[in-house]
Scaffold this motif. Structure first.
Motif, short mmCIF file in Angstrom:
data_model
loop_
_atom_site.label_atom_id
_atom_site.label_comp_id
_atom_site.label_asym_id
_atom_site.label_seq_id
_atom_site.Cartn_x
_atom_site.Cartn_y
_atom_site.Cartn_z
N VAL A 1 0.82 -1.22 0.00
CA VAL A 1 0.00 0.00 0.00
C VAL A 1 0.85 1.26 0.00
CG1 VAL A 1 -1.94 -1.15 1.10
CG2 VAL A 1 -0.22 -0.01 2.53
N GLY A 2 2.10 1.15 0.43
CA GLY A 2 2.97 2.33 0.47
C GLY A 2 3.27 2.90 -0.90
N GLY A 3 3.15 2.09 -1.95
CA GLY A 3 3.46 2.58 -3.29
C GLY A 3 2.28 3.16 -4.03
N ILE A 4 1.09 3.07 -3.46
CA ILE A 4 -0.11 3.51 -4.18
C ILE A 4 -0.15 5.02 -4.36
CG2 ILE A 4 -2.62 3.68 -3.97
CD1 ILE A 4 -2.61 0.85 -2.87
N GLN A 5 0.28 5.76 -3.36
CA GLN A 5 0.22 7.23 -3.47
C GLN A 5 1.07 7.74 -4.62
OE1 GLN A 5 0.62 9.34 0.23
NE2 GLN A 5 1.17 11.26 -0.78
N SER A 6 2.26 7.18 -4.82
CA SER A 6 3.11 7.62 -5.92
C SER A 6 2.49 7.24 -7.26
CB SER A 6 4.51 7.02 -5.79
OG SER A 6 4.47 5.61 -5.86
N LEU A 7 1.80 6.11 -7.33
CA LEU A 7 1.12 5.72 -8.57
C LEU A 7 0.02 6.71 -8.91
CD1 LEU A 7 0.79 1.84 -8.12
CD2 LEU A 7 2.49 3.09 -9.46
N LEU A 8 -0.72 7.16 -7.91
CA LEU A 8 -1.76 8.15 -8.14
C LEU A 8 -1.16 9.46 -8.64
CD1 LEU A 8 -4.02 7.58 -5.00
CD2 LEU A 8 -4.78 7.39 -7.37
N ALA A 9 -0.05 9.86 -8.05
CA ALA A 9 0.57 11.13 -8.39
C ALA A 9 1.05 11.19 -9.85
CB ALA A 9 1.74 11.42 -7.45
N GLN A 10 1.40 10.05 -10.40
CA GLN A 10 1.89 10.03 -11.77
C GLN A 10 0.81 9.63 -12.77
OE1 GLN A 10 5.05 7.19 -11.08
NE2 GLN A 10 3.86 5.47 -11.87
N SER A 11 -0.45 9.67 -12.33
CA SER A 11 -1.55 9.21 -13.18
C SER A 11 -2.60 10.30 -13.38
CB SER A 11 -2.21 7.96 -12.57
OG SER A 11 -1.28 6.95 -12.36
N ARG A 12 -2.14 11.48 -13.76
CA ARG A 12 -3.06 12.60 -13.94
C ARG A 12 -3.22 12.94 -15.41
NH1 ARG A 12 -4.04 14.06 -8.90
NH2 ARG A 12 -5.54 15.62 -9.60
N ASN A 13 -4.42 13.37 -15.75
CA ASN A 13 -4.71 13.90 -17.07
C ASN A 13 -5.23 15.31 -16.86
OD1 ASN A 13 -5.28 14.32 -19.74
ND2 ASN A 13 -7.10 13.02 -19.79
N GLY A 14 -4.32 16.28 -16.93
CA GLY A 14 -4.68 17.65 -16.55
C GLY A 14 -4.82 17.74 -15.04
N LEU B 1 -4.56 2.66 -13.45
CA LEU B 1 -4.51 1.20 -13.57
C LEU B 1 -3.32 0.76 -14.41
CD1 LEU B 1 -8.23 0.10 -14.01
CD2 LEU B 1 -6.91 0.48 -11.93
N ASP B 2 -2.99 1.56 -15.42
CA ASP B 2 -1.81 1.26 -16.23
C ASP B 2 -0.55 1.33 -15.38
OD1 ASP B 2 -0.31 0.70 -18.52
OD2 ASP B 2 -0.11 2.81 -19.04
N SER B 3 -0.42 2.38 -14.57
CA SER B 3 0.74 2.52 -13.68
C SER B 3 0.78 1.39 -12.66
CB SER B 3 0.67 3.87 -12.94
OG SER B 3 0.73 4.95 -13.84
N ALA B 4 -0.40 0.89 -12.29
CA ALA B 4 -0.47 -0.19 -11.31
C ALA B 4 -0.21 -1.56 -11.92
CB ALA B 4 -1.84 -0.18 -10.64
N GLY B 5 0.04 -1.59 -13.23
CA GLY B 5 0.35 -2.85 -13.89
C GLY B 5 -0.87 -3.65 -14.29
N CYS B 6 -2.02 -2.97 -14.44
CA CYS B 6 -3.25 -3.68 -14.76
C CYS B 6 -3.47 -3.89 -16.24
CB CYS B 6 -4.45 -2.92 -14.19
SG CYS B 6 -4.51 -2.91 -12.38
N LEU B 7 -2.93 -3.02 -17.09
CA LEU B 7 -3.16 -3.13 -18.52
C LEU B 7 -2.13 -4.05 -19.15
CD1 LEU B 7 -4.03 0.54 -19.51
CD2 LEU B 7 -5.48 -1.25 -18.56
#
Length: 340
Positions: free
Chosen positions: A303-316, A325-331
């Motif tokens: 869970v410690g890595g989730i915040q950084s994944l959110l931070a790099q997953s913005r569109n505007g 989800l792509d950053s999280a390895g889901c795609l």
């Protein structure tokens, strides 16, 4: 008609506290006209609501069709009332019993917990609203009640209960200034020793939850000072933004914010009008995390890595759910998240 931040004072256990969180705007008058021009599609039901489209949730659903399946989400809030969008959610009531109360234990008297639960996991049933992770397993821990308030020790009990139940992510859309009572309490009414003990106990519960890989997502407060549990570094603190992506005006001066999510002009379960508040921003992030944990179960143990994944997953100005989800390895390799 608008009720700013549930402005009525509540008398509880000899203390005064204020339900200083969310405004409810009903679909009449000047406020509804503002929403009509600023949030196109505000009346859309289920999958077409503006908040879901701004977060690119429909594309995330296409990429991760499980929609939260296999993820356990806990909510500390005001309970659940009967509504098709939140049907079947388990409730554990941690508040004191009321003598002669005609309502069942766990009932949501203010429609706050019901609204939060619907944003996270509202059923997709062709009416009302759709939750971001409708496949998730949700449990409500009632820690606050109309006319009673909630001491920090009840919030602490709720966190410990959720951790014991093995929740993967816990949404807390309430806050305290650390003076012993959630939702505001003048410090003159609380012993500083009592307050310190409760605050330390709350911190220990948060730390325990983190060690057990239960991520806590909390709504920011409404004052220019840090509030609990957002003050703790292991908590993901969320504040509201409007449908253009700008920070909501009521979040000005909040000292610590990790993420922003839709928190204005929202249709929610159990409410015929529209709501706004940081309380409703936090469950958007909770729902997105449930989606990611569903398609990549390894995140449940990191869970410690989730915040950084959110931070790099913005569109505007908005979190892009498909990019998250792509950053999280889901795609699948080489698959690009779709965008409008």
């Amino acid at each position: 008609m608008k009720f700013p931040y549930f402005s009525a004072p509540v008398i509880a256990f000899g203390f005064v506290c204020f339900l200083g969180f969310d405004a409810v705007a009903h679909g009449t008058g000047e406020k509804s006209k503002v929403m009509e021009t600023s949030c196109p599609g505000r009346d859309a039901e289920d999958r077409n609501a503006w908040n879901l489209r701004r977060l690119n949730v429909p594309d995330a659903w296409s990429a991760a069709p499980g929609e939260g399946e296999g993820v356990k989400v806990g909510i500390l809030d005001t309970g659940i009332r009967e509504d098709p969008d939140v049907e079947g959610i388990e409730v554990e009531d941690l508040t004191p019993e009321r003598d002669g109360d005609p309502m069942p234990r766990g009932f949501d008297r203010v429609n706050h917990g019901t609204a939060v639960a619907g944003i996270i996991a509202g059923r997709i049933n062709g009416e009302g609203i759709a939750g971001i992770a409708p496949g998730a397993t949700v449990k409500m821990y009632k820690v606050f009640d109309e006319g009673e308030g909630s001491f920090l020790n009840i919030i602490t009990r709720g966190i410990l209960a959720a951790a014991a139940d093995g929740m993967n992510v816990l949404n807390i859309s309430i806050a305290s200034d650390g003076e012993g009572k959630s939702f505001r309490l003048p410090s003159a009414f609380i012993s500083s020793v009592h307050t310190l003990k409760q605050t330390l106990a709350l911190k220990r519960a948060v730390d325990l939850a983190y060690r057990q890989n239960m991520l806590i997502v909390a709504a920011a407060g409404y004052r220019a000072q840090e509030e609990y549990p957002c003050k703790f570094p292991k908590v993901l603190c969320v504040a509201a933004q409007n449908c253009s992506g700008a920070p909501s005006v009521f979040t000005a001066g909040i000292p610590h914010i990790d993420e922003r999510a839709p928190g204005e002009h929202l249709r929610v379960a159990g409410e015929s009008g529209f709501v706004e508040g940081n309380s409703y921003a936090a469950p958007h992030v909770t729902g997105l995390i449930a989606l990611a944990m569903s398609c990549n179960p390894d995140l449940k143990n990191n869970v410690g890595g989730i915040q950084s994944l959110l931070a790099q997953s913005r569109n505007g100005d908005f979190i892009d759910a498909a990019a998250f989800l792509d950053s999280a390895g889901c795609l699948s390799s080489g698959q690009e998240p779709a965008r409008e």
